[in-house]
Scaffold this motif. Structure first.
Motif, PDB file in Angstrom:
ATOM      1  N   SER A 137       0.854  -1.186   0.000  1.00  0.00           N
ATOM      2  CA  SER A 137       0.000   0.000   0.000  1.00  0.00           C
ATOM      3  C   SER A 137       0.889   1.234   0.000  1.00  0.00           C
ATOM      4  O   SER A 137       1.806   1.343   0.823  1.00  0.00           O
ATOM      5  N   CYS A 138       0.630   2.154  -0.924  1.00  0.00           N
ATOM      6  CA  CYS A 138       1.451   3.360  -1.035  1.00  0.00           C
ATOM      7  C   CYS A 138       0.606   4.603  -0.771  1.00  0.00           C
ATOM      8  O   CYS A 138      -0.589   4.638  -1.088  1.00  0.00           O
ATOM      9  N   SER A 139       1.242   5.599  -0.201  1.00  0.00           N
ATOM     10  CA  SER A 139       0.548   6.849   0.106  1.00  0.00           C
ATOM     11  C   SER A 139       1.531   8.000   0.016  1.00  0.00           C
ATOM     12  O   SER A 139       2.752   7.802  -0.048  1.00  0.00           O
ATOM     13  N   THR A 140       1.002   9.210   0.017  1.00  0.00           N
ATOM     14  CA  THR A 140       1.837  10.409   0.015  1.00  0.00           C
ATOM     15  C   THR A 140       1.831  11.014   1.412  1.00  0.00           C
ATOM     16  O   THR A 140       0.769  11.229   2.002  1.00  0.00           O
ATOM     17  N   GLU A 141       3.024  11.250   1.946  1.00  0.00           N
ATOM     18  CA  GLU A 141       3.173  11.840   3.270  1.00  0.00           C
ATOM     19  C   GLU A 141       3.950  13.147   3.140  1.00  0.00           C
ATOM     20  O   GLU A 141       4.555  13.422   2.100  1.00  0.00           O
ATOM     21  N   ILE A 142       3.944  13.936   4.190  1.00  0.00           N
ATOM     22  CA  ILE A 142       4.710  15.181   4.221  1.00  0.00           C
ATOM     23  C   ILE A 142       5.831  15.029   5.247  1.00  0.00           C
ATOM     24  O   ILE A 142       5.588  14.725   6.412  1.00  0.00           O
ATOM     25  N   VAL A 143       7.056  15.207   4.781  1.00  0.00           N
ATOM     26  CA  VAL A 143       8.230  15.161   5.654  1.00  0.00           C
ATOM     27  C   VAL A 143       8.918  16.517   5.535  1.00  0.00           C
ATOM     28  O   VAL A 143       9.446  16.858   4.470  1.00  0.00           O
ATOM     29  N   GLY A 144       8.888  17.282   6.604  1.00  0.00           N
ATOM     30  CA  GLY A 144       9.392  18.646   6.514  1.00  0.00           C
ATOM     31  C   GLY A 144       8.520  19.441   5.565  1.00  0.00           C
ATOM     32  O   GLY A 144       7.298  19.495   5.712  1.00  0.00           O
ATOM     33  N   ASN A 145       9.141  20.021   4.551  1.00  0.00           N
ATOM     34  CA  ASN A 145       8.393  20.763   3.533  1.00  0.00           C
ATOM     35  C   ASN A 145       8.273  19.988   2.230  1.00  0.00           C
ATOM     36  O   ASN A 145       7.919  20.554   1.194  1.00  0.00           O
ATOM     37  N   TYR A 146       8.556  18.690   2.285  1.00  0.00           N
ATOM     38  CA  TYR A 146       8.611  17.890   1.065  1.00  0.00           C
ATOM     39  C   TYR A 146       7.558  16.786   1.062  1.00  0.00           C
ATOM     40  O   TYR A 146       7.219  16.224   2.109  1.00  0.00           O
ATOM     41  N   GLU A 147       7.068  16.478  -0.140  1.00  0.00           N
ATOM     42  CA  GLU A 147       6.204  15.315  -0.293  1.00  0.00           C
ATOM     43  C   GLU A 147       7.060  14.057  -0.314  1.00  0.00           C
ATOM     44  O   GLU A 147       8.154  14.045  -0.879  1.00  0.00           O
ATOM     45  N   ALA A 148       6.543  12.999   0.305  1.00  0.00           N
ATOM     46  CA  ALA A 148       7.275  11.739   0.372  1.00  0.00           C
ATOM     47  C   ALA A 148       6.371  10.599  -0.067  1.00  0.00           C
ATOM     48  O   ALA A 148       5.188  10.559   0.297  1.00  0.00           O
ATOM     49  N   ALA A 149       6.918   9.682  -0.854  1.00  0.00           N
ATOM     50  CA  ALA A 149       6.186   8.485  -1.267  1.00  0.00           C
ATOM     51  C   ALA A 149       6.481   7.377  -0.268  1.00  0.00           C
ATOM     52  O   ALA A 149       7.627   6.950  -0.120  1.00  0.00           O
ATOM     53  N   LEU A 150       5.452   6.925   0.442  1.00  0.00           N
ATOM     54  CA  LEU A 150       5.600   5.889   1.467  1.00  0.00           C
ATOM     55  C   LEU A 150       4.909   4.616   1.005  1.00  0.00           C
ATOM     56  O   LEU A 150       3.740   4.642   0.614  1.00  0.00           O
ATOM     57  N   CYS A 151       5.633   3.497   1.045  1.00  0.00           N
ATOM     58  CA  CYS A 151       5.077   2.198   0.657  1.00  0.00           C
ATOM     59  C   CYS A 151       5.267   1.211   1.799  1.00  0.00           C
ATOM     60  O   CYS A 151       6.381   1.063   2.322  1.00  0.00           O
ATOM     61  N   ILE A 152       4.180   0.527   2.169  1.00  0.00           N
ATOM     62  CA  ILE A 152       4.210  -0.428   3.277  1.00  0.00           C
ATOM     63  C   ILE A 152       3.677  -1.769   2.789  1.00  0.00           C
ATOM     64  O   ILE A 152       2.599  -1.837   2.182  1.00  0.00           O
ATOM     65  N   LYS A 153       4.428  -2.834   3.046  1.00  0.00           N
ATOM     66  CA  LYS A 153       3.984  -4.168   2.684  1.00  0.00           C
ATOM     67  C   LYS A 153       2.724  -4.532   3.475  1.00  0.00           C
ATOM     68  O   LYS A 153       2.574  -4.156   4.633  1.00  0.00           O
ATOM     69  N   HIS A 154       1.831  -5.298   2.828  1.00  0.00           N
ATOM     70  CA  HIS A 154       0.586  -5.675   3.490  1.00  0.00           C
ATOM     71  C   HIS A 154       0.829  -6.492   4.753  1.00  0.00           C
ATOM     72  O   HIS A 154       0.034  -6.444   5.696  1.00  0.00           O
ATOM     73  N   ASP A 155       1.938  -7.256   4.786  1.00  0.00           N
ATOM     74  CA  ASP A 155       2.230  -8.052   5.985  1.00  0.00           C
ATOM     75  C   ASP A 155       2.950  -7.235   7.056  1.00  0.00           C
ATOM     76  O   ASP A 155       3.316  -7.766   8.112  1.00  0.00           O
ATOM     77  N   LYS A 156       3.168  -5.942   6.783  1.00  0.00           N
ATOM     78  CA  LYS A 156       3.779  -4.999   7.730  1.00  0.00           C
ATOM     79  C   LYS A 156       5.238  -5.327   8.062  1.00  0.00           C
ATOM     80  O   LYS A 156       5.800  -4.792   9.013  1.00  0.00           O
ATOM     81  N   ARG A 157       5.870  -6.201   7.270  1.00  0.00           N
ATOM     82  CA  ARG A 157       7.238  -6.603   7.587  1.00  0.00           C
ATOM     83  C   ARG A 157       8.295  -5.668   7.014  1.00  0.00           C
ATOM     84  O   ARG A 157       9.460  -5.739   7.400  1.00  0.00           O
ATOM     85  N   SER A 158       7.916  -4.826   6.095  1.00  0.00           N
ATOM     86  CA  SER A 158       8.887  -3.931   5.478  1.00  0.00           C
ATOM     87  C   SER A 158       8.176  -2.717   4.915  1.00  0.00           C
ATOM     88  O   SER A 158       7.000  -2.784   4.543  1.00  0.00           O
ATOM     89  N   CYS A 159       8.899  -1.611   4.869  1.00  0.00           N
ATOM     90  CA  CYS A 159       8.351  -0.413   4.245  1.00  0.00           C
ATOM     91  C   CYS A 159       9.498   0.436   3.713  1.00  0.00           C
ATOM     92  O   CYS A 159      10.669   0.211   4.040  1.00  0.00           O
ATOM     93  N   ALA A 160       9.147   1.388   2.876  1.00  0.00           N
ATOM     94  CA  ALA A 160      10.157   2.257   2.271  1.00  0.00           C
ATOM     95  C   ALA A 160       9.563   3.638   2.069  1.00  0.00           C
ATOM     96  O   ALA A 160       8.347   3.799   1.929  1.00  0.00           O
ATOM     97  N   ILE A 161      10.450   4.630   2.057  1.00  0.00           N
ATOM     98  CA  ILE A 161      10.008   6.000   1.826  1.00  0.00           C
ATOM     99  C   ILE A 161      11.030   6.695   0.931  1.00  0.00           C
ATOM    100  O   ILE A 161      12.236   6.475   1.057  1.00  0.00           O
ATOM    101  N   ALA A 162      10.539   7.489  -0.001  1.00  0.00           N
ATOM    102  CA  ALA A 162      11.402   8.251  -0.910  1.00  0.00           C
ATOM    103  C   ALA A 162      10.999   9.715  -0.859  1.00  0.00           C
ATOM    104  O   ALA A 162       9.809  10.043  -0.943  1.00  0.00           O
ATOM    105  N   ILE A 163      11.996  10.587  -0.714  1.00  0.00           N
ATOM    106  CA  ILE A 163      11.757  12.026  -0.635  1.00  0.00           C
ATOM    107  C   ILE A 163      12.646  12.707  -1.666  1.00  0.00           C
ATOM    108  O   ILE A 163      13.877  12.575  -1.623  1.00  0.00           O
ATOM    109  N   VAL A 164      12.045  13.421  -2.595  1.00  0.00           N
ATOM    110  CA  VAL A 164      12.813  14.121  -3.625  1.00  0.00           C
ATOM    111  C   VAL A 164      13.190  15.506  -3.095  1.00  0.00           C
ATOM    112  O   VAL A 164      12.334  16.374  -2.925  1.00  0.00           O
TER     113      VAL A 164
END
Length: 243
Positions: free
Chosen positions: A188-215
């Motif tokens: 499941s992926c969503s858009t989050e705000i980190v500081g003043n930047y948009e971040a792409a957050l992806c979380i595995k359905h089993d909750k065992r791993s996730c990743a975030i990318a901030i440009v």
């Protein structure tokens, strides 16, 4: 009859030993300066020669060179005295070649506890690993993690953290055209705000791993690991100089 000399160490091995001594010296100089300025700061390690010898043996073990290992160890231990001398008397050295800096930093991280442990400033913010040059690095990590290694490539600067169970947290700074290396299947992926930047957050359905990318303006910050949403956002928001 000529004397039977031990096998010569390779140029790469000797260079790594010498540069490790210089980088160690730089860290020792900084630790000594802090100790002189603040009596509450613990003194740097005292037995430099013993630690250097241990590092040499650890390097040999890591190389997994069993043949002629004993003779080679004797030869390399002779060079350890020279490394210890460099550690004691050399001035801080600025490493300009990223590959050399990473190789030497990883030598220290893998062989000296003081470099694998995460240290904190007076405000309880985690510091960067030895050899790290970017202004961006995590200042908060879940309990139990330590430095595993760093790496520099033409497109990225990377830090790996590891805990006792072998789980890794990966932190990288890469060029904007680098791929987003995360398997998004069952995610499941969503858009989050980190500081003043948009971040792409992806979380595995089993909750065992996730990743975030901030440009960011000059780089893309990427974090991945066996983390909860709250943990990965806390790491991202703790990034030094992000705000």
């Amino acid at each position: 009859m000529a004397a039977n000399k031990g096998p010569a160490a390779s140029p790469d091995e000797l260079r790594t030993l010498k540069l490790a001594g210089m980088m160690y010296a730089k860290e020792q100089d900084e630790a000594t300066a802090k100790a002189l300025a603040n009596e509450t700061v613990p003194p740097p390690p005292a037995d430099v020669q013993a630690k250097t010898d241990e590092a040499v043996f650890a390097m040999l073990k890591a190389c997994r060179k069993k043949r002629r290992r004993r003779r080679r160890a004797i030869y390399l231990l002779r060079t350890a005295a020279a490394v210890a001398l460099i550690v004691c008397v050399s001035v801080p050295l600025a490493f300009t070649v990223d590959a050399s800096r990473a190789a030497v930093a990883n030598f220290l991280i893998q062989n000296f506890d003081q470099f694998s442990r995460i240290t904190y400033d007076v405000e309880n913010n985690a510091k960067a690993p030895v050899g790290w040059t970017s202004e961006y690095y995590p200042q908060w990590l879940p309990e139990g993690y330590q430095f595993d290694r760093i790496n520099y490539t033409g497109q990225a600067q990377e830090i790996w953290y590891i805990n006792d169970s072998g789980s890794n947290i990966y932190f990288s700074l890469s060029t904007h055209n680098s791929p987003f290396l995360f398997d998004t299947e069952n995610t499941s992926c969503s858009t989050e705000i980190v500081g003043n930047y948009e971040a792409a957050l992806c979380i595995k359905h089993d909750k065992r791993s996730c990743a975030i990318a901030i440009v960011l303006p000059t780089t893309t910050l990427f974090i991945q690991g066996p983390l909860t949403k709250d943990e990965i956002l806390k790491i991202a928001n703790s990034t030094h100089n992000l705000f």
